[in-house]
Design a protein around this motif. Structure first.
Motif, PDB file in Angstrom:
ATOM      1  N   TYR A  81      -5.291   8.822   7.202  1.00  0.00           N
ATOM      2  CA  TYR A  81      -4.612   7.438   6.906  1.00  0.00           C
ATOM      3  C   TYR A  81      -5.257   6.474   7.619  1.00  0.00           C
ATOM      4  O   TYR A  81      -5.455   5.230   7.192  1.00  0.00           O
ATOM      5  CB  TYR A  81      -3.085   7.670   6.794  1.00  0.00           C
ATOM      6  N   GLU A 137      -2.203   4.519  -1.732  1.00  0.00           N
ATOM      7  CA  GLU A 137      -2.667   5.167  -0.650  1.00  0.00           C
ATOM      8  C   GLU A 137      -2.441   6.895  -0.954  1.00  0.00           C
ATOM      9  O   GLU A 137      -1.369   7.354  -0.410  1.00  0.00           O
ATOM     10  CB  GLU A 137      -2.204   4.902   0.624  1.00  0.00           C
ATOM     11  N   ALA A 142       0.931  -1.401   0.078  1.00  0.00           N
ATOM     12  CA  ALA A 142      -0.079  -0.008  -0.035  1.00  0.00           C
ATOM     13  C   ALA A 142       0.754   1.516   0.106  1.00  0.00           C
ATOM     14  O   ALA A 142       1.047   2.028   0.933  1.00  0.00           O
ATOM     15  CB  ALA A 142      -1.097  -0.005   1.311  1.00  0.00           C
ATOM     16  N   VAL A 174      -7.000   3.204   6.131  1.00  0.00           N
ATOM     17  CA  VAL A 174      -6.189   1.803   5.889  1.00  0.00           C
ATOM     18  C   VAL A 174      -7.102   0.758   6.604  1.00  0.00           C
ATOM     19  O   VAL A 174      -7.166  -0.355   6.240  1.00  0.00           O
ATOM     20  CB  VAL A 174      -4.905   2.232   6.516  1.00  0.00           C
ATOM     21  N   ARG A 208       3.848  -4.615   6.583  1.00  0.00           N
ATOM     22  CA  ARG A 208       4.445  -3.273   6.321  1.00  0.00           C
ATOM     23  C   ARG A 208       5.415  -2.816   7.006  1.00  0.00           C
ATOM     24  O   ARG A 208       5.994  -3.547   8.133  1.00  0.00           O
ATOM     25  CB  ARG A 208       3.255  -2.280   6.440  1.00  0.00           C
TER      26      ARG A 208
HETATM   27  N1  GLU Z   1       0.914   4.074   2.848  1.00  0.00           N
HETATM   28  C1  GLU Z   1       1.666   3.767   3.923  1.00  0.00           C
HETATM   29  C2  GLU Z   1       3.069   4.079   3.292  1.00  0.00           C
HETATM   30  O1  GLU Z   1       3.591   4.133   2.135  1.00  0.00           O
HETATM   31  C3  GLU Z   1       1.815   2.162   4.117  1.00  0.00           C
HETATM   32  C4  GLU Z   1       0.482   1.968   4.780  1.00  0.00           C
HETATM   33  C5  GLU Z   1       0.239   0.611   5.322  1.00  0.00           C
HETATM   34  O2  GLU Z   1       1.061  -0.393   4.742  1.00  0.00           O
HETATM   35  O3  GLU Z   1      -0.630   0.316   6.245  1.00  0.00           O
HETATM   36  O4  GLU Z   1       4.060   4.067   4.169  1.00  0.00           O
END
Ligand code: GLU
Length: 460
Positions: free
Chosen positions: A174, A40, A6, A178, A192
């Motif tokens: 966010y 995202e 993401a 999420v 992540r």
């Molecule tokens: N969009 C977030 C980022 O690029 C990652 C979020 C997630 O993996 O929950 O850091």
């Protein structure tokens, strides 16, 4: 089983992001599950289309194919807003119109008193209907979860803020998006970077407020540069595409990334099929991994050496175009690549070596010319012998060089080195007899003549 990568489109795909993507991808493949790509892009000020394109290009070059997506969070704002409204209706969230100044003073006061700087709930019971929306976090109790990599993590709700889930313009933030997306997309395991580990308890509280099942969480330790600080531009290229440009094979970079924090015994070289087969989140180190450019270069060289000619050619074409090198039917480029794959560390190096097989040059490296072109006798002698050859093959060419050495009573390098320079222009060539054969008799002889003329006219 499903997992997702993401990224936020606020820059190119970097080494850390690519490693996360690889681990998520390998996890999904191993479970025969689905790999989801979700962009995202809720931070409207920092997200750009150029970054989206760069991320997609990086994923594509690495061959990390996704089964679902790319989904864009901005396309799902209505759904996010609906969930915010549900939380408001159930009194699990509330509007807050505290000014920036008030929050600033509050933060400073609490910090001065040695307390955790968090929102004091001033607007919680005001029943407002404008402003930002805050999640009504529980005051008491613990949030406990079992991170697949880090183990048991426990946070006291006292530590957690009434977090903002929608800005005053209504756009969701966010932590809300999420949770909603991971739930709606039926994500089983959230993998992540551990820079998000502090967000996880807040997200867990949201899941619970919404009566949704929790996914598993796996937080990857960060990647450090050679000096022990977080990997950044200071340590060299961090963009995935910069590694394409520098002549790395995608599978070499993937192989290297796979080993950054994950291991299977002492094994260094893995095919992606092996990574999928052997990959286990629980085998990821808890401690940060160190990025080592030299090891990556070594892996690239090994991968080039062991790669099929077809695969090398597929990747080399971009570099040939980039260096404006035109390849013709003779000599066969496949034979050239085969000859070069044992000696090149990068595809940039390979492309520049390919050049001499197809393109003449009119300048010779001056420093090397000074060193190797001291005497024209060996080259003249060699020219006569080579002209006379009826079959233009490496072993005959080698024999001719040997004869010159014998007749003039000089070492092999006294003939080989000037010949190498005459053929390549820059001395950068492998076995000289093979190179000469591949270049072809006409071209080889004309370059030899050119070197002799150069010698005649030079003062060396
Ligand atoms: N969009 C977030 C980022 O690029 C990652 C979020 C997630 O993996 O929950 O850091």
């Amino acid at each position: 089983m499903k997992s997702r990568f993401a990224p936020s489109p606020t820059g190119y795909l970097h080494i850390g992001g690519a490693r996360t993507a690889l681990f998520v991808w390998a996890w999904a493949k191993k479970q025969h599950g689905k790999f989801v790509l979700r962009i995202e892009d809720t931070d409207l000020e920092r997200s750009t289309q150029a970054s989206v394109d760069a991320i997609l290009q990086g994923m594509d070059w690495l061959g990390l194919d996704y089964d679902e997506g790319p989904f864009y969070q901005t396309d799902r704002f209505d759904r996010h807003k609906q969930v915010v409204q549900q939380l408001l209706d159930e009194k699990k969230a509330y509007y807050c119109e505290c000014s920036k100044e008030r929050l600033q003073i509050l933060r400073e006061d609490l910090t001065k008193q040695g307390k955790k700087a968090k929102y004091d709930g001033c607007c919680r019971d005001k029943g407002l209907n404008v402003g930002v929306v805050r999640f009504n976090n529980l005051e008491e109790g613990l949030v406990v979860f079992n991170d697949v990599i880090k183990g048991k993590i426990s946070i006291n709700n006292k530590e957690l803020d009434d977090l903002i889930i929608a800005r005053s313009d209504g756009t969701p933030t966010y932590n809300l998006t999420v949770v909603v997306d991971d739930h709606d997309m039926q994500i089983d395991c959230v993998i992540r970077g551990d820079d998000h580990i502090n967000n996880t308890p807040k997200q867990i509280n949201l899941y619970q407020a919404l009566n949704w099942d929790l996914p598993e969480f796996a937080h990857l330790p960060m990647i450090l540069g050679s000096d022990g600080t977080r990997l950044s531009k200071r340590h060299g290229a961090v963009s995935v595409m910069a590694y394409r440009d520098a002549g790395f094979l995608p599978e070499a970079l993937l192989n290297y990334l796979a080993r950054l924090g994950w291991s299977h015994g002492d094994q260094e070289i893995f095919s992606m099929d092996e990574v999928i087969k052997l990959f286990e989140l629980k085998n990821i180190n808890k401690a940060p991994a160190s990025f080592n450019q030299e090891k990556l270069l070594w892996l690239n060289q090994e991968t080039i050496k062991n790669s099929s000619v077809e695969n090398l050619l597929n990747n080399l074409t971009w570099h040939l175009q980039n260096q404006a090198i035109t390849v013709t039917d003779t000599p066969d480029i496949k034979t050239i690549v085969q000859h070069l794959q044992g000696r090149c560390k990068t595809l940039v190096g390979m492309a520049s070596e390919v050049k001499m097989f197809y393109q003449d040059f009119d300048i010779l490296d001056e420093k090397l010319a000074k060193k190797h072109f001291k005497d024209k006798a060996p080259l003249k002698h060699l020219l006569t012998k080579l002209k006379a050859l009826s079959t233009w093959q490496a072993n005959n060419i080698k024999q001719a060089i040997k004869e010159v050495c014998f007749e003039l009573n000089i070492s092999f390098s006294k003939v080989g080195q000037p010949f190498r320079l005459a053929l390549s222009g820059n001395g950068n060539a492998g076995s000289i007899d093979i190179v000469a054969e591949l270049i072809g008799k006409d071209k080889a002889l004309s370059r030899l003549k050119m070197a002799i003329d150069f010698l005649k006219n030079s003062r060396y």
